[in-house]
Design a protein around this motif. Structure first.
Motif, short mmCIF file in Angstrom:
data_model
loop_
_atom_site.label_atom_id
_atom_site.label_comp_id
_atom_site.label_asym_id
_atom_site.label_seq_id
_atom_site.Cartn_x
_atom_site.Cartn_y
_atom_site.Cartn_z
N ALA A 183 1.89 2.44 -3.64
CA ALA A 183 3.39 2.04 -3.21
C ALA A 183 4.24 2.61 -4.28
O ALA A 183 5.16 3.06 -3.80
CB ALA A 183 3.38 0.70 -3.23
N ALA A 184 3.81 2.46 -5.68
CA ALA A 184 4.93 2.67 -6.57
C ALA A 184 5.17 4.10 -6.55
O ALA A 184 6.53 4.82 -6.65
CB ALA A 184 4.55 2.49 -7.94
N LEU B 81 4.85 6.42 -3.75
CA LEU B 81 5.71 6.58 -2.61
C LEU B 81 7.21 6.03 -2.81
O LEU B 81 8.26 6.87 -2.45
CB LEU B 81 5.23 5.69 -1.44
N ARG B 82 7.57 5.10 -3.51
CA ARG B 82 8.96 4.71 -3.71
C ARG B 82 9.63 5.60 -4.65
O ARG B 82 10.65 5.95 -4.64
CB ARG B 82 8.81 3.10 -4.28
N GLU B 83 8.82 6.13 -5.78
CA GLU B 83 9.29 7.06 -6.86
C GLU B 83 9.69 8.23 -6.17
O GLU B 83 10.53 8.92 -6.39
CB GLU B 83 8.07 7.36 -7.85
N GLY C 53 10.51 8.68 -3.08
CA GLY C 53 11.86 8.67 -2.01
C GLY C 53 11.39 8.42 -0.58
O GLY C 53 12.06 8.63 0.00
N ASP D 57 11.00 6.70 2.85
CA ASP D 57 12.01 5.96 3.66
C ASP D 57 11.59 4.49 3.76
O ASP D 57 12.56 3.70 3.59
CB ASP D 57 12.37 6.84 4.95
N GLU D 58 10.29 4.47 3.97
CA GLU D 58 9.76 3.14 4.06
C GLU D 58 8.72 2.87 3.41
O GLU D 58 7.85 3.87 3.59
CB GLU D 58 9.54 2.72 5.60
N VAL D 59 8.31 1.78 2.65
CA VAL D 59 6.74 1.64 2.15
C VAL D 59 6.66 0.10 2.40
O VAL D 59 7.24 -0.77 2.07
CB VAL D 59 6.91 1.92 0.49
N HIS D 60 5.57 -0.03 3.05
CA HIS D 60 5.14 -1.42 3.53
C HIS D 60 3.56 -1.75 2.78
O HIS D 60 2.89 -1.03 2.85
CB HIS D 60 4.83 -1.80 5.01
N GLU D 61 3.64 -2.80 2.22
CA GLU D 61 2.43 -3.45 1.51
C GLU D 61 1.99 -4.41 2.20
O GLU D 61 2.49 -5.07 3.01
CB GLU D 61 2.69 -3.63 0.05
N GLY E 22 3.13 3.98 4.45
CA GLY E 22 4.52 4.81 4.01
C GLY E 22 5.14 5.74 4.99
O GLY E 22 4.37 6.45 5.78
#
Length: 391
Positions: A39-40, A42-44, A46, A48-52, A61
């Protein structure tokens, strides 16, 4: 087209992720650290959405391309390890006792992350890519858990693709089987309850251990005497437990194992005969026998046309001489089959230089395939969601 140059240039970073995941393996539904890493990243990059937290530890993602198309392609990797003590002498060997990535799911996760990073930077596609990082593939129902929590309702896809490493000593060779590609699986548990006694006076017993051990051999007759010769199936007793002392005939004994099949009617045949054998033995020996089945894996069915698309992406990376669809079906099982019951797709194999088999404490995944697998995943998205006038 060889391995995508941007991904190849990033190979050292991919290997660093892989080594980190390998050193910190987690069992199914316990992949807290692993899913946190995913998750980290994918967010790094960019996303659009990350769901945990999908099915406890799953991550999804969403990445939108540069076009405004509404088609969506799913890519899936599994994250869990096995309860095995690693013996391979690696400087990044497992640091978690009794836990090991002996099936290469650390590599699968890394390959999908490699594709994620590349596609997030380029967005060279028209539509959306859905990255599915699944927990608990190893017989614990991770795919079914994600589906039950609305995976494909919350994150709909038109097609879904997966990949598994293959330690066959043939690096950079990809294979796929159209149609039934991997077996379905049931687990079974048998409990025999008799009458215990002193071992010096066995005539006073109803020996559960003798009955259980005889059942092992009787179950094997199903394959040779009940199954049609041109059909395929596997029945393996993998556990037997009984007794606690040298001088006691045990009152109970337990068996456990698995059956594998490519047709539901073959599963039904094996299960029916096992029930009949247990009923007969219970009557003949004056014991009680309980038999339970758990349906763990569906048969993995690859869509023929989408198998061609998986191959086409692999050909872009490996060349036509290194991609084939003549692989024989495997009697191993894979819960990506559950996803293919809901959404059409394809699941192939990528060979690497290792030769120690999967689920072995000495298994080593060759990290050279990481950018290869990542490139295949990326090409699937670019090919299935083409962007007009792509730069």
């Amino acid at each position: 087209m060889p391995t995508l140059p941007e991904i190849e240039a990033d190979a050292p970073a991919l290997e660093a992720i892989f080594r980190d995941l390998h050193a910190h393996p987690e069992l199914g539904f316990e992949e807290v650290r692993t899913s946190g890493v995913v998750a980290a990243r994918l967010r790094e990059w960019g996303f659009d959405e990350v769901h945990e937290g999908v099915a406890k530890t799953g991550v999804v993602g969403i990445l939108k391309g540069r076009g405004d198309g509404n088609r969506r392609i799913g890519l899936r990797a599994d994250m869990d390890a096995l309860p095995i003590n690693e013996v391979a002498a690696l400087d990044y060997a497992s640091q978690n006792a009794g836990r090991m990535h002996a099936c290469g799911h650390d590599g699968h996760t890394t390959m999908l992350l490699g594709a994620a990073k590349y596609l997030a930077a380029s967005r060279n596609f028209d539509g959306s890519a859905v990255f599915i990082f699944q927990p608990a593939e190893e017989g614990l129902g991770g795919a079914r858990g994600m589906i039950a929590e609305g995976l494909f309702q919350r994150f709909p896809v038109d097609e879904v693709y997966g990949m598994h490493n293959q330690p066959n000593g043939r690096p950079r060779r990809a294979t796929i089987t159209k149609g039934p590609a991997m077996a379905g699986a049931s687990f079974f548990d048998v409990t025999v309850t008799g009458k215990g006694s002193h071992a010096a006076m066995p005539h006073q017993s109803r020996d559960a251990l003798v009955v259980a051990s005889t059942l092992v051999g009787q179950f094997q007759t199903i394959l040779g005497r009940n199954m049609p010769p041109l059909e395929s199936g596997v029945l393996s007793v993998t556990q037997i437990h009984a007794g606690s002392a040298y001088n006691v005939v045990p009152e109970t004994a337990a068996l456990a194992g698995t059956i594998r099949f490519f047709k539901p009617e073959i599963r039904d045949l094996m299960q029916s005969r096992m029930r009949e054998i247990c009923t007969g033995f219970a009557l003949a020996h004056g014991v009680r026998i309980e038999l339970q089945f758990r349906e763990i894996f569906d048969v993995l069915l690859n869509d023929a046309l989408l198998s061609d698309e998986w191959m086409a992406a692999a050909v872009d990376v490996l060349g036509a001489d290194n991609v084939t669809d003549d692989a024989e079906p495997a009697t191993g099982s894979e819960d990506f089959a559950d996803m293919l019951q809901v959404v059409p797709g394809a699941y192939g194999n990528l060979g690497h230089a290792g030769t120690v088999p999967l689920h072995n404490p000495g298994f080593v995944l060759d990290p050279a395939i990481l950018p290869v697998g990542a490139s295949i995943y990326a090409r699937i998205v670019e090919r299935r969601l083409p962007l007009e006038n792509a730069a």
